[in-house]
Scaffold this motif. Structure first.
Motif, PDB file in Angstrom:
ATOM      1  N   THR A 122       1.485  -2.012 -11.242  1.00  0.00           N
ATOM      2  CA  THR A 122       1.235  -1.851 -12.672  1.00  0.00           C
ATOM      3  C   THR A 122       2.222  -2.615 -13.535  1.00  0.00           C
ATOM      4  O   THR A 122       1.894  -3.015 -14.647  1.00  0.00           O
ATOM      5  CB  THR A 122       1.283  -0.363 -13.036  1.00  0.00           C
ATOM      6  N   GLY A 123       3.444  -2.796 -13.076  1.00  0.00           N
ATOM      7  CA  GLY A 123       4.453  -3.453 -13.899  1.00  0.00           C
ATOM      8  C   GLY A 123       5.029  -2.555 -14.976  1.00  0.00           C
ATOM      9  O   GLY A 123       5.678  -3.042 -15.908  1.00  0.00           O
ATOM     10  N   ASN A 124       4.810  -1.237 -14.873  1.00  0.00           N
ATOM     11  CA  ASN A 124       5.310  -0.275 -15.854  1.00  0.00           C
ATOM     12  C   ASN A 124       6.711   0.174 -15.439  1.00  0.00           C
ATOM     13  O   ASN A 124       6.902   0.747 -14.365  1.00  0.00           O
ATOM     14  CB  ASN A 124       4.357   0.923 -15.927  1.00  0.00           C
ATOM     15  N   GLU A 125       7.701  -0.073 -16.284  1.00  0.00           N
ATOM     16  CA  GLU A 125       9.080   0.290 -15.951  1.00  0.00           C
ATOM     17  C   GLU A 125       9.274   1.801 -15.911  1.00  0.00           C
ATOM     18  O   GLU A 125      10.009   2.320 -15.065  1.00  0.00           O
ATOM     19  CB  GLU A 125      10.038  -0.339 -16.962  1.00  0.00           C
ATOM     20  N   VAL A 130      10.350   6.866 -12.615  1.00  0.00           N
ATOM     21  CA  VAL A 130       9.990   8.230 -12.221  1.00  0.00           C
ATOM     22  C   VAL A 130       9.643   8.303 -10.739  1.00  0.00           C
ATOM     23  O   VAL A 130      10.092   9.205 -10.021  1.00  0.00           O
ATOM     24  CB  VAL A 130       8.817   8.739 -13.079  1.00  0.00           C
ATOM     25  N   PHE A 131       8.853   7.354 -10.259  1.00  0.00           N
ATOM     26  CA  PHE A 131       8.347   7.417  -8.886  1.00  0.00           C
ATOM     27  C   PHE A 131       9.046   6.445  -7.939  1.00  0.00           C
ATOM     28  O   PHE A 131       8.642   6.329  -6.790  1.00  0.00           O
ATOM     29  CB  PHE A 131       6.843   7.143  -8.868  1.00  0.00           C
ATOM     30  N   GLY A 132      10.063   5.752  -8.405  1.00  0.00           N
ATOM     31  CA  GLY A 132      10.805   4.855  -7.534  1.00  0.00           C
ATOM     32  C   GLY A 132      10.216   3.473  -7.415  1.00  0.00           C
ATOM     33  O   GLY A 132      10.893   2.544  -6.987  1.00  0.00           O
ATOM     34  N   SER A 133       8.952   3.297  -7.771  1.00  0.00           N
ATOM     35  CA  SER A 133       8.287   1.999  -7.700  1.00  0.00           C
ATOM     36  C   SER A 133       7.015   2.076  -8.530  1.00  0.00           C
ATOM     37  O   SER A 133       6.479   3.163  -8.770  1.00  0.00           O
ATOM     38  CB  SER A 133       7.970   1.619  -6.248  1.00  0.00           C
ATOM     39  N   ASP A 134       6.531   0.921  -8.987  1.00  0.00           N
ATOM     40  CA  ASP A 134       5.295   0.889  -9.764  1.00  0.00           C
ATOM     41  C   ASP A 134       4.097   0.473  -8.919  1.00  0.00           C
ATOM     42  O   ASP A 134       3.071   0.057  -9.442  1.00  0.00           O
ATOM     43  CB  ASP A 134       5.435  -0.070 -10.949  1.00  0.00           C
ATOM     44  N   LEU A 135       4.210   0.607  -7.591  1.00  0.00           N
ATOM     45  CA  LEU A 135       3.139   0.223  -6.675  1.00  0.00           C
ATOM     46  C   LEU A 135       2.224   1.416  -6.426  1.00  0.00           C
ATOM     47  O   LEU A 135       2.680   2.488  -6.029  1.00  0.00           O
ATOM     48  CB  LEU A 135       3.718  -0.280  -5.355  1.00  0.00           C
ATOM     49  N   VAL A 136       0.922   1.237  -6.664  1.00  0.00           N
ATOM     50  CA  VAL A 136      -0.083   2.284  -6.472  1.00  0.00           C
ATOM     51  C   VAL A 136      -1.023   1.851  -5.350  1.00  0.00           C
ATOM     52  O   VAL A 136      -1.563   0.746  -5.379  1.00  0.00           O
ATOM     53  CB  VAL A 136      -0.883   2.542  -7.762  1.00  0.00           C
ATOM     54  N   GLU A 137      -1.212   2.732  -4.373  1.00  0.00           N
ATOM     55  CA  GLU A 137      -2.082   2.426  -3.233  1.00  0.00           C
ATOM     56  C   GLU A 137      -2.939   3.647  -2.922  1.00  0.00           C
ATOM     57  O   GLU A 137      -2.430   4.760  -2.787  1.00  0.00           O
ATOM     58  CB  GLU A 137      -1.263   2.041  -2.008  1.00  0.00           C
ATOM     59  N   ILE A 138      -4.253   3.436  -2.799  1.00  0.00           N
ATOM     60  CA  ILE A 138      -5.205   4.497  -2.483  1.00  0.00           C
ATOM     61  C   ILE A 138      -6.078   4.018  -1.330  1.00  0.00           C
ATOM     62  O   ILE A 138      -6.633   2.920  -1.383  1.00  0.00           O
ATOM     63  CB  ILE A 138      -6.069   4.858  -3.705  1.00  0.00           C
ATOM     64  N   ARG A 139      -6.210   4.865  -0.295  1.00  0.00           N
ATOM     65  CA  ARG A 139      -6.999   4.522   0.888  1.00  0.00           C
ATOM     66  C   ARG A 139      -8.091   5.570   1.102  1.00  0.00           C
ATOM     67  O   ARG A 139      -7.843   6.617   1.690  1.00  0.00           O
ATOM     68  CB  ARG A 139      -6.111   4.440   2.130  1.00  0.00           C
ATOM     69  N   PRO A 140      -9.301   5.318   0.629  1.00  0.00           N
ATOM     70  CA  PRO A 140     -10.399   6.268   0.869  1.00  0.00           C
ATOM     71  C   PRO A 140     -11.102   5.972   2.190  1.00  0.00           C
ATOM     72  O   PRO A 140     -11.285   4.819   2.576  1.00  0.00           O
ATOM     73  CB  PRO A 140     -11.324   6.028  -0.326  1.00  0.00           C
TER      74      PRO A 140
END
Length: 263
Positions: A122-125, A130-140
């Motif tokens: 996301t590139g959101n600082e 808050v979450f340690g990284s701005d990387l979002v991963e979803i595996r359905p």
């Protein structure tokens, strides 16, 4: 009175016929040899390139061959379709070349661990803090089945009115088996396991887990299917809970709070 053909003329005609036959046989032999033989194809040198210039008058493309800094004077003329096909071939070659280079550099297939939804950065600082990284991963994973049909029934019973002897009704059915795993940064994990044909309600699990760092007051937050084990023989802990659970640390004191309902 007919005059006889001179003898030397007949000899000359026969020589020409034999010479023509030998030349034809030689050409046929050369053609057969070239058709059965192989060809050698060498790659273009590194300093070889093409320079394409559009001609607005004719609407065609002038393709000049270039070796180093030397531009050959006689160009080739390409139509729009030829130029489009050339650009398509170049783009396809560059794409597969980059994928091959990535595979050779890593030694592993980059698609082996990839999910259906690609990773999103996301590139959101604020999200990174808050979450340690701005990387979002979803595996359905899973399957979905939908059934649609109709049911026609005819009962030939004199005791039933005629209009009620024939009935028609739609038949719908669905089945969903879904397993979703996701992460947001390094601290938040998401897990969902849902099945429409599960025997019990607690078989369908949904859990959101947040892990704090060593110096944080909030050590852990859990939402969804939780439990509360208690290390005591006097008071037993509760299982199969659905709600919110939090673990906090104030100095040397650990506090655990639960807001939930039992299923």
């Amino acid at each position: 009175m007919l005059k006889s053909t001179p003898k030397y003329v007949n000899l000359l005609i026969a020589a020409l016929v034999l010479f023509s036959s030998s030349v034809f046989a030689q050409d046929t032999s050369d053609q057969d040899t070239s058709s059965t033989g192989g060809t050698l194809t060498f790659p273009d040198p590194s300093n070889y390139s093409l320079e394409v210039i559009f001609d607005p008058i004719s609407g065609n493309y002038l393709v000049y061959k270039k070796i180093g800094d030397v531009l050959l004077p006689i160009p080739e003329v390409w139509t729009t379709d030829q130029y489009r096909q050339y650009m398509y071939d170049q783009a396809e070659s560059d794409y597969f070349g980059s994928k091959s280079a990535l595979l050779n550099a890593s030694g592993d297939n980059p698609r082996d661990d990839a999910g259906l939804v690609p990773q999103l950065q996301t590139g959101n600082e604020a999200l990174g803090k808050v979450f340690g990284s701005d990387l979002v991963e979803i595996r359905p994973q899973g399957m979905a089945e939908i059934r649609f049909g109709g049911r026609y029934q005819y009962v030939e019973n004199p005791g039933i009115p005629v209009r009620n002897q024939k009935t028609f009704a739609f038949d719908f059915g669905q089945r969903i088996q879904m397993n979703v795993k996701g992460t947001i940064g390094d601290r938040l994990d998401l897990g969902i396991n849902y099945d429409t044909e599960a025997s019990f309600a607690f078989d369908n699990q949904m859990k959101l887990n947040f892990e704090g760092e060593e110096d944080d007051i909030v050590k852990r937050l859990e939402m969804g299917n939780i439990n509360m084990p208690i290390n005591s023989s006097l008071i037993t802990g509760a299982q199969s809970l659905f709600g919110l659970k939090g673990q906090f640390q104030f100095g040397n004191t650990m506090v655990t709070t639960v807001f939930s309902e039992q299923r």
